[in-house]
Design a protein around this motif. Structure first.
Motif, PDB file in Angstrom:
ATOM      1  N   UNK C 123      -9.132  33.651   5.272  1.00 46.24           N
ATOM      2  CA  UNK C 123     -10.153  34.032   6.254  1.00 46.24           C
ATOM      3  C   UNK C 123     -11.488  33.389   5.883  1.00 46.24           C
ATOM      4  N   UNK C 124     -11.824  33.491   4.612  1.00 46.27           N
ATOM      5  CA  UNK C 124     -13.124  32.993   4.170  1.00 46.27           C
ATOM      6  C   UNK C 124     -13.221  31.473   4.320  1.00 46.27           C
ATOM      7  N   UNK C 125     -12.149  30.790   3.940  1.00 44.38           N
ATOM      8  CA  UNK C 125     -12.160  29.339   4.044  1.00 44.38           C
ATOM      9  C   UNK C 125     -12.314  28.901   5.493  1.00 44.38           C
ATOM     10  N   UNK C 126     -11.581  29.565   6.360  1.00 40.45           N
ATOM     11  CA  UNK C 126     -11.696  29.231   7.787  1.00 40.45           C
ATOM     12  C   UNK C 126     -13.122  29.478   8.276  1.00 40.45           C
ATOM     13  N   UNK C 127     -13.719  30.605   7.851  1.00 40.30           N
ATOM     14  CA  UNK C 127     -15.095  30.907   8.259  1.00 40.30           C
ATOM     15  C   UNK C 127     -16.040  29.808   7.788  1.00 40.30           C
ATOM     16  N   UNK C 128     -15.850  29.363   6.542  1.00 35.13           N
ATOM     17  CA  UNK C 128     -16.716  28.322   6.001  1.00 35.13           C
ATOM     18  C   UNK C 128     -16.569  27.025   6.793  1.00 35.13           C
ATOM     19  N   UNK C 129     -15.346  26.707   7.190  1.00 36.55           N
ATOM     20  CA  UNK C 129     -15.134  25.501   7.983  1.00 36.55           C
ATOM     21  C   UNK C 129     -15.882  25.583   9.305  1.00 36.55           C
ATOM     22  N   UNK C 130     -15.789  26.761   9.910  1.00 40.62           N
ATOM     23  CA  UNK C 130     -16.478  26.970  11.189  1.00 40.62           C
ATOM     24  C   UNK C 130     -17.986  26.803  11.013  1.00 40.62           C
ATOM     25  N   UNK C 131     -18.530  27.463  10.002  1.00 48.23           N
ATOM     26  CA  UNK C 131     -19.961  27.342   9.740  1.00 48.23           C
ATOM     27  C   UNK C 131     -20.321  25.887   9.495  1.00 48.23           C
ATOM     28  N   UNK C 132     -19.468  25.229   8.734  1.00 50.09           N
ATOM     29  CA  UNK C 132     -19.704  23.824   8.425  1.00 50.09           C
ATOM     30  C   UNK C 132     -19.812  22.990   9.704  1.00 50.09           C
ATOM     31  N   UNK C 133     -18.928  23.273  10.651  1.00 49.00           N
ATOM     32  CA  UNK C 133     -18.983  22.540  11.918  1.00 49.00           C
ATOM     33  C   UNK C 133     -20.272  22.828  12.677  1.00 49.00           C
ATOM     34  N   UNK C 134     -20.649  24.098  12.686  1.00 52.74           N
ATOM     35  CA  UNK C 134     -21.920  24.481  13.334  1.00 52.74           C
ATOM     36  C   UNK C 134     -23.071  23.682  12.757  1.00 52.74           C
ATOM     37  N   UNK C 135     -23.073  23.602  11.444  1.00 57.55           N
ATOM     38  CA  UNK C 135     -24.180  22.925  10.769  1.00 57.55           C
ATOM     39  C   UNK C 135     -24.183  21.438  11.092  1.00 57.55           C
ATOM     40  N   UNK C 136     -22.987  20.838  11.055  1.00 59.56           N
ATOM     41  CA  UNK C 136     -22.907  19.413  11.389  1.00 59.56           C
ATOM     42  C   UNK C 136     -23.436  19.162  12.795  1.00 59.56           C
ATOM     43  N   UNK C 137     -23.103  20.067  13.681  1.00 57.46           N
ATOM     44  CA  UNK C 137     -23.589  19.970  15.059  1.00 57.46           C
ATOM     45  C   UNK C 137     -25.115  19.974  15.077  1.00 57.46           C
ATOM     46  N   UNK C 138     -25.683  20.915  14.321  1.00 59.87           N
ATOM     47  CA  UNK C 138     -27.141  21.010  14.231  1.00 59.87           C
ATOM     48  C   UNK C 138     -27.755  19.777  13.593  1.00 59.87           C
TER      49      UNK C 138
END
Lengths: 209, 209, 209, 209
Positions: C123-138
């Motif tokens: 769960x945590x790893x998936x969450x981090x990936x999602x956050x990572x994508x958000x950040x890359x977008x930003x």
DNA sequence: CATGAATGAGTCTTCATTCAT
DNA sequence: AATGAATGAAGACTCATTCAT
């Protein structure tokens, strides 16, 4: 492996109860109560109920193995004498430790206690090999018949003794010997068994008939 | 007592499991799971696990009793022929219902299931009486020896067959027959047992040697 | 997997007790007593204490996973808005199910409950990936800095909230708010946490300072 | 209180095991086995398992208390320098005695070990007071912002470091550093944490943004 | 001073059986 | 007639601690 006095006391209590009620039918609390010790001591000394069973096996079987090996090497005995000694020793062993042999019967029936089953089979296979060698010796010397089914022969010896042990009450009943003192009856039964099996073996082994 | 199809299904499932794991080693849930029925059905149909065991005994033994009775009355057979038929029928019975006879062995070893033990003993005593009459008949006709220990003789038959049944794996191993198809092996073992025991009985019963 | 009312009642009782006393510090009897049910029901419904723990995890985490996935796909929100929603939702989740998150903290500390640890890490790893994508977008949009350590950032959010939850008594004490009604304090703490973490994240993510 | 060599050896063994398996998940026998001593020695030296835990706490915390006190009195340092030293010392302390800080995390989560919980809280409250004084000093000198939530600030530092410690495997995984030697990774993580938290604190404390 | 032996209380789990439906 | 739910009792085993030596 060596067992101290307390361990032997526990093992022998377990032996009686396992024979009376079966392995699964005996709880460690039963054993502890009868032996007058704390339940935890069984785990403490043996690790588990299963291991206690293995300890029992080790205690009882340990001494037997070597006996068979020495018997075969004894050159002062004829093959038939060796076989006869084997019979008598087997009868004595079973009748002296009836509880243990009842348990072993149970072990062979069910597929539980696999460790013991395997160990017991190893003992039995070695015994059969030894007997086989004795017979081959007798065949060379022209005393024994050519075609002998060793395993069936052993099954007859083992089976007859086991069956006689587990149904001795019924033997007394049928022969009206209920009032005979137990010790006397045991002696009688052993003698009868000895004669009986020797007759059987003679019929199987020799060309006399 | 009659059993319906579902009851028989449960009994036969229990038979297999009791033989494999022992009575105490088998839980009613095990039986229910394997039989594909609800746990409560065992209490519902039989009242208890113990009663289920008794039902199993009744189902298997019921038919045997009468057979022994009819055999003795058959005047077209000689005493030796009767004895030989007894041997073959016993071998067949045991080898055909090995599970059941394993369980019975367990019942005789432990003092549990007293109701069954008693019933089984009654069957055995009656059988011994019948055999005893056969032998007396043979003695009258001068075919059989005077002194015969009937019980030991029966013990040899029963014991040899039981012992051969419970250790058949080991028989195959010793005789290098592990690859033989099971059905073929059963036939072979039965024939060997038949010959073997008949030889033994001849040695016990007749004056030929 | 669905849980019925009784199962949920047991799970929630276990949740409270596991949080108060730890997994090993809570006996199934404790749970049964507090839940007002029979001890055997825990095994009956869940199979084991361990499995009960896994059921608790499933009940609490099941709904969360999908939420994170939908959030990232929402195109009506700016990257910063998404991050801020993530913060608020995390605070809400932890403060609403404090017991559960205390337990999870314990799971991560010790190496016990490996099944849960693994699931939680996924769960945590998936969450981090999602956050990572958000950040890359930003970062693409020029809103966020180039170099950002995503994991440390998440650790700050998660760590600050966890730490605040487990030491809230001490927070009240230090700020002389012992007499504030609990509900009011929870609201206050959540608002403060929200503002606090958003300030921190702004410092990490943007070039403004 | 002073501990002799054997006591320290026991305490440090317990420290490792408590961290790996939790307090209740570790038996005194486990500790005795790993430490290579007799089980009875734990009761003998510490009185009880609980007291052993307290001894562990005393051994690890004893030296810390005074350090905080001396830091604040050091007039050669600016408030920000003091804060930064606090950060680095905290990181070092946690990362050097990870096992101990894992245990402390568990102590704060559950309500067990009340004696330790209370003692630990006292340490923490005193630390917060000290930090509070440092901040007030900085505010007087116009370096720091007027409104600062000291507890949340400390929670961020403590929480971030704890979270990073307990999830370092996952940090490596996410950043593809599984093959880095452990020592090297520890150094890296400490430096990253130091920079990260200092950035956060600057954002909280100063007016620069 | 240090320890092997011993123990009662407690652990989780499984058991055969019952009962309302 | 048949069953899912429920339970008290018992199962084997582990625990922290004590005590005689």
């Amino acid at each position: 492996m060596e067992f101290n006095d307390k361990q032997i006391q526990i093992i022998e209590t377990a032996e009686t109860l396992f024979a009376e009620r079966g392995f699964d039918g005996t709880s460690v609390r039963d054993i502890a109560d009868v032996a007058g010790i704390n339940v935890a001591m069984i785990s403490y000394y043996f690790g588990s109920k299963e291991k206690l069973m293995e300890a029992l096996f080790e205690l009882r079987v340990g001494s037997v193995k070597s006996r068979v090996e020495t018997l075969i090497k004894d050159e002062s005995l004829t093959p038939l004498e060796k076989i006869n000694m084997l019979i008598d020793e087997h009868i004595d062993r079973v009748m002296q430790k009836q509880c243990f042999h009842k348990i072993m019967l149970g072990v062979h029936v069910t597929n539980k206690n696999p460790a013991i089953l395997k160990a017991a089979n190893n003992v039995k296979i070695r015994a059969a090999e030894v007997v086989s060698e004795m017979i081959k010796d007798g065949q060379k010397k022209g005393i024994f018949k050519k075609k002998i089914d060793v395993v069936l022969m052993i099954n007859t010896m083992v089976g007859t003794v086991s069956q006689s042990m587990i149904s001795q009450e019924y033997y007394r009943e049928f022969n009206k010997q209920q009032d005979m003192p137990d010790e006397e009856f045991q002696v009688l039964l052993k003698r009868r068994l000895s004669i009986h099996i020797k007759i059987l073996f003679k019929a199987i082994l020799t060309n006399e008939s």
